[in-house]
Design an enzyme around this catalytic site. Structure first.
Site, PDB file in Angstrom:
ATOM      1  N   SER A 110       0.842  -1.182   0.000  1.00  0.00           N
ATOM      2  CA  SER A 110       0.000   0.000   0.000  1.00  0.00           C
ATOM      3  C   SER A 110       0.886   1.244   0.000  1.00  0.00           C
ATOM      4  O   SER A 110       1.841   1.329  -0.763  1.00  0.00           O
ATOM      5  CB  SER A 110      -0.977  -0.041   1.192  1.00  0.00           C
ATOM      6  OG  SER A 110      -1.986   0.929   1.066  1.00  0.00           O
ATOM      7  N   GLU A 209       0.427  -2.913  -8.741  1.00  0.00           N
ATOM      8  CA  GLU A 209      -0.883  -3.400  -8.284  1.00  0.00           C
ATOM      9  C   GLU A 209      -1.692  -2.191  -7.827  1.00  0.00           C
ATOM     10  O   GLU A 209      -1.139  -1.129  -7.553  1.00  0.00           O
ATOM     11  CB  GLU A 209      -0.734  -4.441  -7.168  1.00  0.00           C
ATOM     12  CG  GLU A 209      -0.125  -3.931  -5.882  1.00  0.00           C
ATOM     13  CD  GLU A 209      -1.145  -3.398  -4.871  1.00  0.00           C
ATOM     14  OE1 GLU A 209      -2.243  -3.954  -4.753  1.00  0.00           O
ATOM     15  OE2 GLU A 209      -0.821  -2.402  -4.189  1.00  0.00           O
ATOM     16  N   HIS A 276      -2.910  -5.744  -1.994  1.00  0.00           N
ATOM     17  CA  HIS A 276      -4.190  -5.528  -1.328  1.00  0.00           C
ATOM     18  C   HIS A 276      -5.160  -6.699  -1.408  1.00  0.00           C
ATOM     19  O   HIS A 276      -6.184  -6.692  -0.730  1.00  0.00           O
ATOM     20  CB  HIS A 276      -4.871  -4.288  -1.911  1.00  0.00           C
ATOM     21  CG  HIS A 276      -4.206  -2.998  -1.515  1.00  0.00           C
ATOM     22  ND1 HIS A 276      -3.190  -2.437  -2.252  1.00  0.00           N
ATOM     23  CD2 HIS A 276      -4.406  -2.183  -0.461  1.00  0.00           C
ATOM     24  CE1 HIS A 276      -2.804  -1.307  -1.668  1.00  0.00           C
ATOM     25  NE2 HIS A 276      -3.523  -1.133  -0.579  1.00  0.00           N
TER      26      HIS A 276
END
Length: 307
Positions: A110, A209, A276
């Protein structure tokens, strides 16, 4: 070749820091208890429970906590509690030469992505795109812990970055390339562009991602990376999952890959589960890897740790 931290062993000390958004104290405490149940010692940063609106303390406080963990000779693993926002704010306050001389395992994803890449780039250490403190709970898939502890505790090579059974990697543009892996969360990496800390993809294998963005927003970020030369400079591309991303104007994430990533002509593998999504492969940022997009494999050419 990047410097490697010492491998993690039973009974080693984990340092917990909150480097971006705050996390509720009860959640931190529950996750710490789970870590201790796994046979690890845990110490907490001074500002781990801090709350300053959408940030956990000031930029300087969060940076001070991180540097204290690198300075503590007992700490073997540094584990941020979560990502969120704000990790970029600590970057000007870190001592990269000191970190280079005192490498530790540091893991996350993240918004932690930007820190992982900056430490690989400026301190020349291998970091780990893998679990955060919030992931240490009973319902976490065993695959995630297996991948995490394999990466942090083993020096056996070669090995492969694999998805769990039933989720194959997909080679989309054939080719075989080698280089250090960089990347992670797309939003966080785009946020680094135009700063002294922007990602360097020259000669690298670029992994991306994303989470909870409509496909047209993902396109905007992909196009920004393209205009910044990040796809031009990389040797190969790994497109991970777009977790919870929604269609836009009838276009899906797979459509975006077909329309804007495949035509770049770089060796391309898709469908890697890390970040995630439910399943989280451990990706050593800064470590050499071989991407074979002809057969859909990613082989690590060096370990993430040393004994």
């Amino acid at each position: 070749m990047a410097s490697k931290p010492l491998a993690l062993q039973q009974g080693d000390t984990v340092g917990i820091v909150t480097l971006g958004s705050p996390l509720a104290a009860e959640t931190i405490n529950a996750r710490v208890a789970y870590l201790r149940s796994m046979g690890l010692n845990v110490i907490l940063g001074r500002y781990v429970y801090a709350e300053n609106g959408y940030l956990a303390g000031t930029d300087q406080e969060r940076a001070k906590d991180l540097m204290a963990m690198f300075a503590n000779p007992n700490v073997r693993l540094i584990l941020p509690s979560r990502g969120g926002v704000g990790v970029a704010g600590i970057l000007p306050y870190l001592d990269y030469d000191y970190i280079r001389r005192n490498p530790k395992i540091i893991s996350g994803y993240s918004d932690i992505t930007v820190l992982l890449n900056v430490l690989a780039q400026f301190s020349d250490i291998v970091t780990l795109h893998s679990l955060l403190l919030i992931d240490f709970k009973p319902e976490t898939p065993p695959y995630n812990f297996e991948r995490f502890f394999n990466a942090t505790s083993s020096i056996i090579v070669p090995r492969s970055i694999n998805n769990p059974p039933g989720k194959p990697l997909i080679g989309r543009v054939p080719g075989i390339v080698s280089g250090p892996i960089v990347g992670g969360n797309l939003t966080s990496l785009v946020g680094s562009l135009g700063t002294p800390f922007e990602i360097d993809t020259r000669g690298k294998v670029l992994f991306l991602e994303e989470v909870h963005e409509p496909v047209n927003t993902v396109y905007r970020y992909v196009e920004q990376l393209k205009l910044a030369g990040k796809f031009r400079d990389c040797r190969g591309i790994i497109m991970g999952e777009c977790t919870g991303c929604t269609e836009a104007y009838g276009q899906t994430y797979d459509d975006l890959i077909d329309d804007f990533i495949v035509p770049l002509g770089k060796p391309l593998i898709t469908n890697l589960a890390s970040g995630h999504g439910l399943y989280k492969a451990a990706i050593p940022i800064g470590a050499l890897a071989n991407l074979n997009a002809a057969n859909g494999t990613i082989a690590l050419l060096e370990p993430a740790v040393r004994y």
